[in-house]
Scaffold this active site. Structure first.
Site, PDB file in Angstrom:
ATOM      1  N   THR B  17      11.901  -5.625 -10.688  1.00  0.00           N
ATOM      2  CA  THR B  17      10.808  -4.976 -11.431  1.00  0.00           C
ATOM      3  C   THR B  17       9.513  -5.777 -11.423  1.00  0.00           C
ATOM      4  OG1 THR B  17      11.601  -5.987 -13.477  1.00  0.00           O
ATOM      5  CG2 THR B  17      12.401  -3.767 -12.985  1.00  0.00           C
ATOM      6  N   GLY B  18       9.514  -6.952 -10.797  1.00  0.00           N
ATOM      7  CA  GLY B  18       8.305  -7.778 -10.780  1.00  0.00           C
ATOM      8  C   GLY B  18       7.310  -7.337  -9.721  1.00  0.00           C
ATOM      9  N   VAL B  20       6.498  -8.797  -6.858  1.00  0.00           N
ATOM     10  CA  VAL B  20       7.050  -8.875  -5.502  1.00  0.00           C
ATOM     11  C   VAL B  20       8.107  -7.791  -5.314  1.00  0.00           C
ATOM     12  CG1 VAL B  20       8.322 -10.314  -3.863  1.00  0.00           C
ATOM     13  CG2 VAL B  20       6.533 -11.335  -5.298  1.00  0.00           C
ATOM     14  N   CYS B 138       4.015 -19.066  -0.943  1.00  0.00           N
ATOM     15  CA  CYS B 138       3.097 -18.095  -0.329  1.00  0.00           C
ATOM     16  C   CYS B 138       1.900 -18.754   0.360  1.00  0.00           C
ATOM     17  CB  CYS B 138       2.643 -17.067  -1.360  1.00  0.00           C
ATOM     18  SG  CYS B 138       2.100 -17.744  -2.932  1.00  0.00           S
ATOM     19  N   HIS B 263      -4.044 -14.305  -0.113  1.00  0.00           N
ATOM     20  CA  HIS B 263      -4.405 -15.722  -0.062  1.00  0.00           C
ATOM     21  C   HIS B 263      -5.242 -15.983   1.188  1.00  0.00           C
ATOM     22  CE1 HIS B 263      -2.000 -16.647  -3.392  1.00  0.00           C
ATOM     23  NE2 HIS B 263      -0.987 -17.283  -2.846  1.00  0.00           N
ATOM     24  N   ASN B 336      -0.282 -12.209  -0.152  1.00  0.00           N
ATOM     25  CA  ASN B 336       0.662 -13.157  -0.745  1.00  0.00           C
ATOM     26  C   ASN B 336       1.932 -12.490  -1.245  1.00  0.00           C
ATOM     27  OD1 ASN B 336      -1.757 -12.439  -2.523  1.00  0.00           O
ATOM     28  ND2 ASN B 336      -0.183 -12.885  -4.043  1.00  0.00           N
TER      29      ASN B 336
END
Lengths: 357, 357
Positions: B17-18, B20, B138, B263, B336
């Site tokens: 659920t994050g 990423v 990353c 990034h 990233n």
């Protein structure tokens, strides 16, 4: 209430209405007042505007031959103008014997024009065969006081620099472009999908080569040979000139960031002599024009929003390379309109006024 | 309409659920589908949420021992979790014979855990004594495909890197912090006076060490010896491991910038062999996972808003140092959340699934 201004050299400020001009006028009101008349000059479009300097309303006059009437030897004209204006008008002023201090690129490579940062090579103002003194580019100015102090102790051998440049170095158009773009992207989820920021910002990127809000732009200046930008070559050339190290290897990458005021740089400097971090910090702490802000455990490191509006270069993140005891890394921030421009010009002007006193 | 998923290894996604996780689930829906069951696992707080993967609503289950029931040898669990969660739960999964791919720092320095970027050292996944494969940080992931390709040709000798890191690398809290701050400073003249951005943004700087809107923050990670940050040391250590250059001198300065996703890095790489710019560009053009965007005259260089949402690392501003024919400078941007995290994890998982096929 008009004060009498009989004593002190006259100071003409050419380009008084721009971003650097505004900061300079504030500074002239706060610094030790060594000036007789202060005359404000700008393009015909700005003529007639009233600006406050030393608490007096002063009318801006148009840049013509007549604008310099009454100036002569012992007076000073500051040019805060684009290079083409400086190149055109500086000789008009020096013909009167008046010293020109120019902040543009027009004379920075002219070996008969000293390139001066007072904390590093203030002595150089005295020899000015053309009657002109130049100030460096704002990226060079950000790091040069710190570098100069370290060079005196350790002897600089090579330099790798990356910049994080603020929008206001491109003048009011730079600041206004970033502000407009910031409003267009605020409170949205832009910046996560390809092209979304470009679409929101539109084609007009102002003085920048790409959208600046929520972005970084690795380009500044004009294209030169082999993929280098004029700005990167300028920082290299100016650093060599000011430190009198004509063969110094210097690698620069210029990058614009969405900051309004305050240039930041990462610097990796290698020296002839081995560097000890605590001693390097002492040198930086004692260096004129530098403040050391270097206690990451306490959240203390330089950032541009803290350096904006202040005079010194803020240096932090000082550490010796883990793989090379001759190399030091640091991070430095300075207000690009002050140390990068107006402050350096005021300091040079005061040095020259001191000669005349 | 539920499809039959009898074939292919099961894939458990821990931390689904994050930030990423979201990107990974999109990717799994678009990439070649080699998976049997895809199981979504997250903290108890997120359990019961329904997420879409491969066009199917899938319920998120809580991270407990039971969450891994039915997984065994030939299955894979991806951990997109903080290091403490990975360290606690990876052994629970490997005890079943299931391979763990972990993106946190928990195992990156463990010499029994291969640290893998498939374009550079994909072969390394096969030797995994602990049953765990790690992905790099990353920042390392942003540059490593380009560096690896150049190293193969020229043999890397030393490296100086400065980062321009996006907020989303700090997860949803990072993106939300930057968005909130962007709203607070939008359309104002903030950023010109000392302290004005700090006052507007307030004390809550989220996961960052200072305000990020209209600012750059030269700090990322925890304080280590001699002023270095854990993040800077991680990039150094991981670059050495992945390139198998255990003594490589690497200097890194990590700087956060007000970019949501993508990034960017400036890289100065010195090699054993002399570098020719046109040949270096050919190498980069042919390198897997890299696209070359390098025509400044046409306004073509990489920027994070263009790289966001795309898979490759965008490389540009390629030039040979003017003072050192053995040194190359370049600028590189990558998403990233993708190459820096979800994409690299998916690529590793697919490599391992290929072993099992």
């Amino acid at each position: 209430m008009t004060r009498t201004r009989s004593s002190g050299p006259a100071l003409a400020v050419v380009g008084a209405t721009g971003a650097v001009g505004s900061v300079l006028l504030q500074m002239l009101s706060l610094r030790a007042d060594v000036w007789g008349e202060i005359r404000l000059i700008a393009s015909a479009r700005s003529a007639g505007r009233m600006l406050v300097v030393r608490a007096e309303e002063t009318e801006v006059i148009a840049l013509t031959e007549d604008a310099f009437d009454g100036l002569g030897p012992g007076d000073i004209a500051l040019f805060l103008t684009p290079a083409d204006i400086s190149a055109r008008w500086a000789p008009v002023v020096t013909a009167r014997g008046t010293v020109v201090i120019d902040l543009s690129a027009a004379f920075r490579e002219d070996l008969e024009v000293p390139l001066v940062v007072p904390e590093v090579n203030g002595h150089a103002v005295r020899i000015r065969p053309r009657g002109i003194v130049a100030g460096p580019d704002c990226v060079t100015a950000t790091m040069i006081a710190a570098l100069g102090a370290l060079h005196s102790e350790y002897a600089l051998r090579d330099l790798v620099v990356s910049s994080y440049q603020a929008a206001s170095a491109a003048g009011r158009a730079g600041s206004e472009t970033l502000r407009r773009q910031q409003s267009l992207v605020a409170g949205t989820s832009l910046g996560e999908q390809p092209g979304d920021v470009r679409r929101a910002v539109g084609e007009d990127t102002g003085p920048f080569a790409a959208p600046l809000a929520l972005n970084v732009v690795p380009w500044s200046g004009e294209l030169r040979a082999d993929g280098w930008s004029s700005h990167e070559l300028a920082v290299r050339g100016e650093t060599r000139r000011i430190l009198q190290l004509e063969q110094l290897p210097v690698s620069v990458t210029c990058v614009q960031v969405p900051v309004l005021t305050g240039h930041s740089l990462t610097v990796r400097a290698r020296f002839e002599r081995e560097v000890e971090a605590a001693h390097a910090r002492e040198i930086l702490e004692a260096a004129p024009g530098v403040v050391l802000v270097d206690d990451p455990a306490a959240g203390e490191f330089p950032t541009p929003v803290d350096a904006a509006g202040t005079d010194p270069a803020w240096v932090g993140r000082v550490r010796v390379s883990l793989d090379d005891p001759y190399a030091l890394e640091f991070f430095v921030c300075a207000d690009n309109l002050r140390k990068g421009a107006a402050l350096n010009a005021a300091q040079i002007a005061e040095l020259i006024a001191g000669e005349f006193a």
